[in-house]
Scaffold this motif. Structure first.
Motif, mmCIF file in Angstrom:
data_model
loop_
_atom_site.group_PDB
_atom_site.id
_atom_site.type_symbol
_atom_site.label_atom_id
_atom_site.label_comp_id
_atom_site.label_asym_id
_atom_site.label_seq_id
_atom_site.Cartn_x
_atom_site.Cartn_y
_atom_site.Cartn_z
ATOM 1 N N ALA A 96 0.821 -1.041 -0.075
ATOM 2 C CA ALA A 96 0.052 0.037 -0.096
ATOM 3 C C ALA A 96 0.874 1.267 0.085
ATOM 4 N N GLY A 97 0.535 2.166 -0.499
ATOM 5 C CA GLY A 97 1.161 3.393 -0.434
ATOM 6 C C GLY A 97 1.676 3.988 -1.780
ATOM 7 N N HIS A 98 2.559 4.773 -1.691
ATOM 8 C CA HIS A 98 3.201 5.355 -2.946
ATOM 9 C C HIS A 98 4.412 4.572 -3.526
ATOM 10 N N ARG A 99 4.247 4.672 -4.822
ATOM 11 C CA ARG A 99 5.183 4.182 -5.870
ATOM 12 C C ARG A 99 5.814 2.968 -5.233
ATOM 13 N N PRO A 100 5.074 1.974 -5.441
ATOM 14 C CA PRO A 100 5.423 0.505 -5.048
ATOM 15 C C PRO A 100 6.254 -0.535 -6.089
ATOM 16 N N GLN A 101 6.686 0.396 -7.131
ATOM 17 C CA GLN A 101 7.204 -0.413 -8.212
ATOM 18 C C GLN A 101 8.354 -1.237 -7.713
ATOM 19 N N GLU A 102 9.397 -0.633 -7.278
ATOM 20 C CA GLU A 102 10.494 -1.168 -6.623
ATOM 21 C C GLU A 102 10.308 -2.479 -5.704
ATOM 22 N N HIS A 103 9.264 -2.353 -4.817
ATOM 23 C CA HIS A 103 8.814 -3.385 -4.120
ATOM 24 C C HIS A 103 8.270 -4.426 -4.626
ATOM 25 N N VAL A 104 7.389 -4.310 -5.596
ATOM 26 C CA VAL A 104 6.702 -5.244 -6.376
ATOM 27 C C VAL A 104 7.508 -5.976 -7.171
ATOM 28 N N GLU A 105 8.358 -5.321 -7.892
ATOM 29 C CA GLU A 105 9.481 -6.168 -8.683
ATOM 30 C C GLU A 105 10.241 -7.104 -7.818
ATOM 31 N N ASP A 106 10.958 -6.564 -6.648
ATOM 32 C CA ASP A 106 11.536 -7.360 -5.888
ATOM 33 C C ASP A 106 10.898 -8.559 -5.506
#
Length: 329
Positions: free
Chosen positions: A101-111
């Motif tokens: 949840a929250g802002h700009r999750p791209q890095e977290h999603v990819e990892d």
């Protein structure tokens, strides 16, 4: 048992979710939700370090062998927590379900996806849900204006937001915000959702390790007993109504008011004291409009099984009764 894409994807019996809640999503409550056949989430940032998160994950596994997940919320702060280290603790602990949840999750999603983790991303707008689907998340939790926490700035209730999201997405959608019983679950599924996320309803359960004063306040409150704070700062949040939240609203009505004017009132440490010590006018506590639908403090198992029984009765008895038998034939 109600089976659909959501229950199959996450390996749970019931299409019910207890999402992450700061100071609330701890091992005993999460394990109780899992044992009841629903999907519960530890709140990563409730734990002060990634190492303590790993220990809390182990505690859940001592209490249940059923699926559960971890919530990782990304919010802009002056001193961001070590998100990468929390992610590593999640992955190395073998957790395979994460709520972001929250802002700009791209890095977290990819990892997380690279490590075989299935992701539910919680958001408040269809446009954000579409972006999250493109990132590769597996499920969307769409959060209507009725919710506790941050409902976004669009002020769109679930009756419109849920089907609007379903119409634009191909992955499963679960409904969040203002749901507390079997009626809410059936309504969400009629709108196209494949499950429901509840937060405030799980606060008022016996296994939830918050002070009884908070639980009793939720039971006594009506749907009108919340405040929207930080509206003028474009960071709207819905909290339970008390002296502190009333004061925050009044201060921020003043021309040129800034966050610094209320920072001492909204400090997270004060909110934690409310939850743990029960002084309802010492700080903020999160609560949704669903307060008006909560009238008891059951066990988690009693709550989940009651919701599912009510949902089955609505679908199997009340709704079919509206259609004449000749039409059925």
């Amino acid at each position: 048992m109600l089976e659909n894409r959501f229950t199959r994807l996450f390996g749970v019996q019931h299409p019910l979710v207890m999402g992450g809640m700061q100071w609330v999503g701890r091992a005993p409550l999460v394990a109780a939700v899992a044992e009841a056949g629903a999907l519960g989430f530890l709140t990563a940032l409730t734990q002060p370090t990634p190492e303590e998160l790993a220990r809390e994950i182990a505690r859940v596994r001592e209490l249940t062998d059923k699926p559960f997940g971890v919530n990782l919320t990304i919010l802009p702060t002056m001193k961001p927590p070590p998100y990468a280290e929390y992610r590593r603790a999640i992955v190395e602990s073998g957790v395979t379900i994460v709520e972001t949840a929250g802002h700009r999750p791209q890095e977290h999603v990819e990892d997380l996806k690279a490590n075989g983790v299935r992701i539910i991303h919680k958001c408040t707008a269809v446009r954000h849900a579409i972006s999250a689907e493109k990132m590769g998340v597996d499920c969307i939790s769409i959060d209507g204006f009725e919710c506790a926490g941050h409902p976004g700035e669009d002020d769109i209730g679930g009756l419109v937001l849920i089907p609007a999201a379903v119409d634009r997405l191909s992955i499963p959608v679960i409904a969040s915000g203002g749901i507390a019983d079997g009626r809410g679950l059936v309504a969400a599924m009629a709108l196209g959702a494949e499950g429901a996320n509840m937060g405030t309803r799980f606060l008022a359960t016996q296994e939830c390790a918050i002070h009884d004063n908070v639980k009793q306040r939720i039971v006594e409150a009506s749907e009108r007993d919340t405040n929207l704070i930080f509206r003028s700062l474009k960071n709207t949040a819905r909290v339970g109504r008390n002296k502190i939240s009333d004061e925050v609203v009044e201060i921020l009505k003043r021309p040129q008011a800034e966050f610094a004017d209320v920072a001492h009132l909204v400090a997270g440490a004060r909110g934690r004291e409310v939850m743990e010590e029960g002084d309802l006018d010492n700080g903020l506590y999160w609560a949704s409009m669903a307060q008006g639908l909560i009238h008891d403090v059951p066990t988690v198992a009693g709550l989940v099984h009651g919701i599912m029984a009510d949902a089955r009765a609505i679908v199997g008895e009340r709704l079919p009764a509206l259609v004449p038998e000749t039409a059925n034939a």
